[in-house]
Design an enzyme around this catalytic site. Structure first.
Site, PDB file in Angstrom:
ATOM      1  N   TRP A  99       1.597  -0.823  -3.521  1.00 28.30           N
ATOM      2  CA  TRP A  99       1.684  -0.114  -2.061  1.00 28.30           C
ATOM      3  C   TRP A  99       2.497   1.116  -2.201  1.00 28.30           C
ATOM      4  O   TRP A  99       2.121   1.870  -1.364  1.00 28.30           O
ATOM      5  CB  TRP A  99       2.288  -1.172  -1.237  1.00 28.30           C
ATOM      6  CG  TRP A  99       3.773  -1.271  -1.324  1.00 28.30           C
ATOM      7  CD1 TRP A  99       4.532  -2.087  -2.101  1.00 28.30           C
ATOM      8  CD2 TRP A  99       4.608  -0.534  -0.397  1.00 28.30           C
ATOM      9  NE1 TRP A  99       5.824  -1.834  -1.911  1.00 28.30           N
ATOM     10  CE2 TRP A  99       5.943  -1.099  -0.819  1.00 28.30           C
ATOM     11  CE3 TRP A  99       4.562   0.378   0.577  1.00 28.30           C
ATOM     12  CZ2 TRP A  99       7.210  -0.597  -0.313  1.00 28.30           C
ATOM     13  CZ3 TRP A  99       6.015   0.974   1.213  1.00 28.30           C
ATOM     14  CH2 TRP A  99       7.058   0.617   0.814  1.00 28.30           C
ATOM     15  N   TRP A 110      -0.443  -2.399   9.183  1.00 30.48           N
ATOM     16  CA  TRP A 110       0.962  -3.180   9.705  1.00 30.48           C
ATOM     17  C   TRP A 110       1.231  -2.683  11.174  1.00 30.48           C
ATOM     18  O   TRP A 110       0.657  -1.756  11.526  1.00 30.48           O
ATOM     19  CB  TRP A 110       2.002  -2.470   8.972  1.00 30.48           C
ATOM     20  CG  TRP A 110       1.810  -2.540   7.436  1.00 30.48           C
ATOM     21  CD1 TRP A 110       1.379  -1.586   6.323  1.00 30.48           C
ATOM     22  CD2 TRP A 110       2.138  -3.495   6.705  1.00 30.48           C
ATOM     23  NE1 TRP A 110       1.528  -2.326   5.222  1.00 30.48           N
ATOM     24  CE2 TRP A 110       2.248  -3.498   5.353  1.00 30.48           C
ATOM     25  CE3 TRP A 110       2.835  -4.979   7.040  1.00 30.48           C
ATOM     26  CZ2 TRP A 110       2.115  -4.456   4.303  1.00 30.48           C
ATOM     27  CZ3 TRP A 110       3.134  -5.944   6.018  1.00 30.48           C
ATOM     28  CH2 TRP A 110       2.760  -5.687   4.870  1.00 30.48           C
ATOM     29  N   THR A 111       1.750  -3.695  12.047  1.00 31.58           N
ATOM     30  CA  THR A 111       1.246  -3.912  13.199  1.00 31.58           C
ATOM     31  C   THR A 111       2.707  -3.573  14.135  1.00 31.58           C
ATOM     32  O   THR A 111       2.822  -3.900  15.237  1.00 31.58           O
ATOM     33  CB  THR A 111       0.784  -5.308  13.770  1.00 31.58           C
ATOM     34  OG1 THR A 111       1.655  -6.245  13.292  1.00 31.58           O
ATOM     35  CG2 THR A 111      -0.797  -5.333  13.105  1.00 31.58           C
ATOM     36  N   GLU A 112       3.849  -2.963  13.494  1.00 27.57           N
ATOM     37  CA  GLU A 112       4.842  -2.479  14.164  1.00 27.57           C
ATOM     38  C   GLU A 112       4.529  -1.912  15.788  1.00 27.57           C
ATOM     39  O   GLU A 112       5.048  -2.229  16.712  1.00 27.57           O
ATOM     40  CB  GLU A 112       5.656  -1.766  13.467  1.00 27.57           C
ATOM     41  CG  GLU A 112       6.454  -2.200  12.307  1.00 27.57           C
ATOM     42  CD  GLU A 112       5.689  -2.395  11.207  1.00 27.57           C
ATOM     43  OE1 GLU A 112       6.485  -2.276  10.143  1.00 27.57           O
ATOM     44  OE2 GLU A 112       4.508  -2.011  10.846  1.00 27.57           O
ATOM     45  N   ASP A 167      -2.071   1.807   9.669  1.00 28.48           N
ATOM     46  CA  ASP A 167      -1.180   2.174  10.649  1.00 28.48           C
ATOM     47  C   ASP A 167      -0.785   3.927  10.758  1.00 28.48           C
ATOM     48  O   ASP A 167      -0.239   4.353  11.721  1.00 28.48           O
ATOM     49  CB  ASP A 167      -0.004   1.442  10.576  1.00 28.48           C
ATOM     50  CG  ASP A 167       0.684   1.584   9.298  1.00 28.48           C
ATOM     51  OD1 ASP A 167      -0.096   1.254   8.344  1.00 28.48           O
ATOM     52  OD2 ASP A 167       2.009   1.668   9.160  1.00 28.48           O
ATOM     53  N   TYR A 222      -3.020   2.941   4.250  1.00 32.92           N
ATOM     54  CA  TYR A 222      -2.172   2.207   5.317  1.00 32.92           C
ATOM     55  C   TYR A 222      -2.919   2.867   6.612  1.00 32.92           C
ATOM     56  O   TYR A 222      -2.727   3.809   7.194  1.00 32.92           O
ATOM     57  CB  TYR A 222      -0.771   2.776   5.118  1.00 32.92           C
ATOM     58  CG  TYR A 222       0.030   1.849   4.415  1.00 32.92           C
ATOM     59  CD1 TYR A 222      -0.439   1.048   3.333  1.00 32.92           C
ATOM     60  CD2 TYR A 222       1.195   1.561   4.709  1.00 32.92           C
ATOM     61  CE1 TYR A 222       0.136   0.184   2.422  1.00 32.92           C
ATOM     62  CE2 TYR A 222       2.287   0.537   3.915  1.00 32.92           C
ATOM     63  CZ  TYR A 222       1.424  -0.119   2.712  1.00 32.92           C
ATOM     64  OH  TYR A 222       1.984  -0.964   2.135  1.00 32.92           O
ATOM     65  N   ASP A 239       9.087  -7.174  -1.825  1.00 35.45           N
ATOM     66  CA  ASP A 239       9.201  -5.671  -1.422  1.00 35.45           C
ATOM     67  C   ASP A 239      10.673  -5.628  -0.662  1.00 35.45           C
ATOM     68  O   ASP A 239      10.878  -6.308   0.205  1.00 35.45           O
ATOM     69  CB  ASP A 239       8.179  -5.190  -0.573  1.00 35.45           C
ATOM     70  CG  ASP A 239       7.848  -5.699   0.752  1.00 35.45           C
ATOM     71  OD1 ASP A 239       7.897  -7.130   0.685  1.00 35.45           O
ATOM     72  OD2 ASP A 239       7.525  -4.944   1.663  1.00 35.45           O
ATOM     73  N   GLU A 240      11.269  -4.350  -0.755  1.00 36.01           N
ATOM     74  CA  GLU A 240      12.092  -3.819   0.424  1.00 36.01           C
ATOM     75  C   GLU A 240      13.300  -4.886   0.535  1.00 36.01           C
ATOM     76  O   GLU A 240      13.494  -5.293   1.504  1.00 36.01           O
ATOM     77  CB  GLU A 240      11.580  -3.334   1.567  1.00 36.01           C
ATOM     78  CG  GLU A 240      10.553  -2.223   1.376  1.00 36.01           C
ATOM     79  CD  GLU A 240       9.952  -1.803   2.885  1.00 36.01           C
ATOM     80  OE1 GLU A 240       9.811  -0.759   3.053  1.00 36.01           O
ATOM     81  OE2 GLU A 240       9.786  -2.676   3.570  1.00 36.01           O
ATOM     82  N   ARG A 276       4.809  -8.919  12.654  1.00 34.44           N
ATOM     83  CA  ARG A 276       5.426  -7.721  13.589  1.00 34.44           C
ATOM     84  C   ARG A 276       4.822  -8.146  15.137  1.00 34.44           C
ATOM     85  O   ARG A 276       5.608  -8.216  15.863  1.00 34.44           O
ATOM     86  CB  ARG A 276       5.123  -6.306  13.166  1.00 34.44           C
ATOM     87  CG  ARG A 276       6.139  -5.977  12.147  1.00 34.44           C
ATOM     88  CD  ARG A 276       6.451  -6.913  11.059  1.00 34.44           C
ATOM     89  NE  ARG A 276       7.359  -6.406   9.967  1.00 34.44           N
ATOM     90  CZ  ARG A 276       6.926  -5.490   8.847  1.00 34.44           C
ATOM     91  NH1 ARG A 276       5.589  -5.529   8.601  1.00 34.44           N
ATOM     92  NH2 ARG A 276       7.962  -5.178   8.304  1.00 34.44           N
TER      93      ARG A 276
END
Length: 550
Positions: free
Chosen positions: A390, A465-467, A417, A415, A323-324, A157
Site C-alpha cells: 500500500w 477508506w471512509t474517513e 479516497d 486509493y 500497518d501503522e 471508520r
C-alpha cells in the site's frame, strides 16, 4: 486487444474490455417470453442470477428448457477454457450460448450478456413490458489477467449497513471484480460480532462523535456513530458474495489500529504505560499511539476472535493489518521490553514481527494464509505470508523478489479516497489528484520484476477508506467511475500504460454511465460534482503535484 473493427468500443461499450469480439453483426437474437434457460450442472447460481436480474428487468420468465432447442439461453461448461474464462455466442438461428471454463467463467459471461442488452438490463422492472429484447449476433471470448481483482471497503471508520455491503457486492460483480476486502476493525470502531467477547460490539462499535473532514478540521458531527454486523449478517454477506463468485477477505487489524478493542477490553493495551480504562473509541483520524500489549493474554484473546472469524469467512486469506503501529508505548513498557529480552529480539520492529509470525503460524495450522500490509516486512516476514503493498510499489517488489505473494494496491495510484480533480469544488479533497485517466494507466506489475517474480503478483486492489465518506452517496462519488477504470486494469490485458487507448475507454464509459444511472450509482460526472455532491467548508488535506512512484 482486438482489432479496431471488432473492438468493443464499436458496439455495446463493454467494460472491462474483453479479449476479442467477432461482431456485432446486423442480424440479432431476440429474447422474449418464449425464451428458455438451459443450465448445465454447476451453473445453477448463474441461472438464478439471470432470472433475478434480466428476468426482472425485461419481464422475462426464462423457464427451464432443453439445451438443444431454439430460442434458448444455454449455460454450459468446457474445461478446455480457463476457469474464469468464457465464450458468449449469440446466433440468430438458435439463441445464446454462454460457455465457461468453470462456474465463475459462466457468471462473468452473464455480466457481459447483461451489458450487451443495454442500460435497461440494469433496472429492476421492465420499462416496456412484453417487448422482445434484441441482442446483435456476435461472439465474445474473454478471460481475466489477474486472479485477485479486488476492492477494500472500510466499514470501521464509517459503518455501512448490511444492505449497502450487498449492493457493493452487486457493483463489484457488474465490473468482474472478485474480491471484497472488508476492513472490519480499527481505532474508530469494531464491526464484527464476537460472541465470546460481547463488549467488542457493545462498547467498541460506537463512538460519541466524529471528526468532519480531515483531522485538522475544526468541525465535528456531534451525533454518536456506529453499528456492527451480527454473525448471521456476515454469513449472509459471504453467501451472497459466493453466489457472485466473490471472496470476502476479512481484516482484523493488529497490533496497531486497535483502540476500539482496547476501549472494550482495557487489559489488551499497555497498562503499565497509561490508564487504558480511560480510553474510548477514537473519534478522529490519523495514526493512533494506543497499540496492543505483547502479552500472552492478548495473543489468546485474538486467537479466540479469529476462531469465530474463521467460522464466518471461508476465504483462504485472512488479513491481519500490521500497518501503522507506533512503537513508543512498547519502548516505554517494562512488559514489552521484558518480552523483547525473553525472545532475544533486536528491538520493537522484531517484536511486531513476532506478533505477525505468531498469527501466521496459527492461521497456517488451520489451513489459512495470513496477508497483511507491507509493514509486516519489517523485522522479517513469515514464510507463508502474503503482502498488500500500500505505501507504494517498493514493499510489493521486495516481497515478490523474496518469493512472497503480493496484492498491489499503492496509495499513490489506487486509493479511491484521494481526490479526482484539482478543482476547489471537489468534496473534502484528500491526497493526490487521481483522475479517471490516472487510474486507467495504473500498472500493477512493476517492470523491475522478472517473469518468475511477477508470478507472485496475485493481482490488484483499489482501496476505499471512509474517513470522509460518511454516506453511501459519498462512497459512490469517490469510487465511481474510477472503479470501472480499475476493473479494466485488473481484468483486461492492456498495453503498457502510455500506449493505452484512453479515448476509446471514455467512449465506452459514455455507454457505461447509463448503466450506472440505471443502478442508481451517485458517481462523479465527467464535468465535475453536481451541486449536492459538493461539501463546501469541510476541510480536506490535498497534496499538490504528481504522486511519487515509490
Amino acid at each position: 486487444m482486438p482489432d479496431t473493427d471488432t473492438h468493443p468500443g464499436a458496439g455495446a461499450g463493454l467494460i472491462p474490455a474483453p479479449l476479442s469480439v467477432d461482431g456485432p453483426h446486423r442480424c440479432a437474437v431476440h429474447l422474449g417470453h418464449g425464451t428458455a434457460l438451459a443450465a448445465a450442472p454447476g451453473t445453477e447460481d448463474t441461472a438464478q442470477w439471470l432470472r433475478a436480474t434480466l428476468g426482472a428487468a425485461f419481464g422475462l420468465p426464462l423457464p427451464p428448457g432443453p439445451a438443444d432447442a431454439t430460442d434458448t439461453l444455454v449455460l454450459a461448461l468446457d474445461p478446455a477454457l480457463p476457469a474464469e474464462g468464457y465464450r458468449l455466442e449469440a446466433v440468430p438461428r438458435w439463441g445464446v450460448r454462454l460457455t465457461g471454463g468453470g462456474p465463475a467463467g459462466v457468471f462473468w459471461g452473464a455480466q457481459t450478456l447483461r451489458q450487451l442488452l443495454g442500460p435497461h438490463a440494469f433496472r429492476r422492472a421492465p420499462l416496456a413490458p412484453g417487448s422482445p429484447v434484441a441482442l446483435p449476433a456476435q461472439t465474445v471470448e474473454d478471460g481475466p489477467r489477474f486472479a485477485w481483482r479486488g476492492m477494500l471497503l472500510d466499514v470501521a471508520r464509517h459503518f455501512l449497513p448490511k444492505d449497502g455491503v450487498l449492493r457493493c457486492l452487486d457493483l463489484l460483480a457488474a465490473h468482474k471484480l472478485n474480491v471484497l476486502h472488508l476492513h472490519l476493525t480499527d481505532d474508530q470502531g469494531w464491526r464484527v460480532e464476537i460472541r465470546r467477547y460481547p463488549e467488542l460490539t457493545r462498547t467498541g462499535a460506537w463512538r460519541a462523535r466524529t471528526k468532519l473532514g480531515h483531522r485538522a478540521s475544526p468541525l465535528w458531527d456531534e451525533r454518536p456513530h456506529g453499528g456492527y454486523y451480527t454473525q448471521d449478517d456476515l454469513r449472509e454477506i459471504v453467501a451472497y458474495a459466493a453466489r457472485r463468485h466473490i471472496t470476502v477477505v476479512p481484516e482484523i487489524d493488529l497490533p496497531g489500529h486497535s483502540q476500539a478493542a482496547i476501549a472494550a477490553y482495557p487489559e489488551l493495551g499497555n497498562t503499565d504505560v497509561l490508564d487504558t480504562t480511560s480510553l474510548q473509541v477514537w473519534d478522529t483520524w490519523g495514526v493512533n499511539p494506543n497499540v496492543l500489549a505483547p502479552t500472552d493474554n492478548t495473543l489468546r484473546f485474538y486467537e479466540h476472535v479469529l476462531e469465530e472469524v474463521l467460522d464466518l469467512f471461508p476465504s483462504p486469506f485472512v488479513h491481519i493489518g500490521g500497518d501503522e503501529c507506533p512503537k513508543d508505548q512498547w519502548r516505554a513498557s517494562a512488559t514489552a521490553q521484558a518480552r523483547i529480552a525473553e525472545l532475544s529480539l533486536a528491538g520493537e520492529d522484531e517484536l511486531q514481527s513476532w506478533f505477525i509470525r505468531h498469527f501466521d503460524r496459527w492461521l497456517t495450522d488451520r489451513g489459512r494464509r495470513l496477508i497483511g500490509w507491507d509493514e509486516i516486512l519489517e523485522g522479517g516476514l513469515a514464510e507463508g505470508a502474503a503482502v498488500s503493498s500500500w505505501r507504494g510499489y517498493a514493499g510489493g517488489i521486495a516481497a515478490a523478489k523474496s518469493g512472497h505473494d503480493v496484492v498491489m494496491c499503492p496509495e499513490q495510484q489506487v486509493y479511491l479516497d484521494h481526490r479526482q480533480d484539482p478543482s476547489p469544488d471537489e468534496p473534502v479533497p484528500i491526497g493526490f489528484v487521481r483522475t479517471l485517466e490516472d487510474v486507467y494507466r495504473f500498472e500493477p506489475v512493476p517492470p523491475e520484476l522478472t517473469a518468475e517474480q511477477a508470478a507472485h503478483v496475485l493481482g490488484t486492489q483499489a482501496n476505499a477508506w471512509t474517513e470522509v465518506m460518511d454516506t453511501q452517496a459519498r462512497l459512490d462519488y469517490q469510487v465511481f467511475p474510477r472503479l470501472a477504470a480499475f476493473a479494466e486494469v485488473a481484468w483486461s490485458r492492456l498495453p503498457a500504460p502510455p500506449d493505452r487507448d484512453y479515448q476509446d475507454f471514455t467512449r465506452r464509459m459514455a455507454v457505461h454511465y447509463a448503466r450506472l444511472d440505471a443502478l442508481g450509482v451517485d458517481y462523479r460526472p465527467p464535468g465535475g460534482p453536481r451541486p449536492w455532491q459538493k461539501r463546501p467548508g469541510v476541510l480536506g488535506r490535498p497534496i499538490d503535484g504528481a504522486p511519487p512512484n515509490v
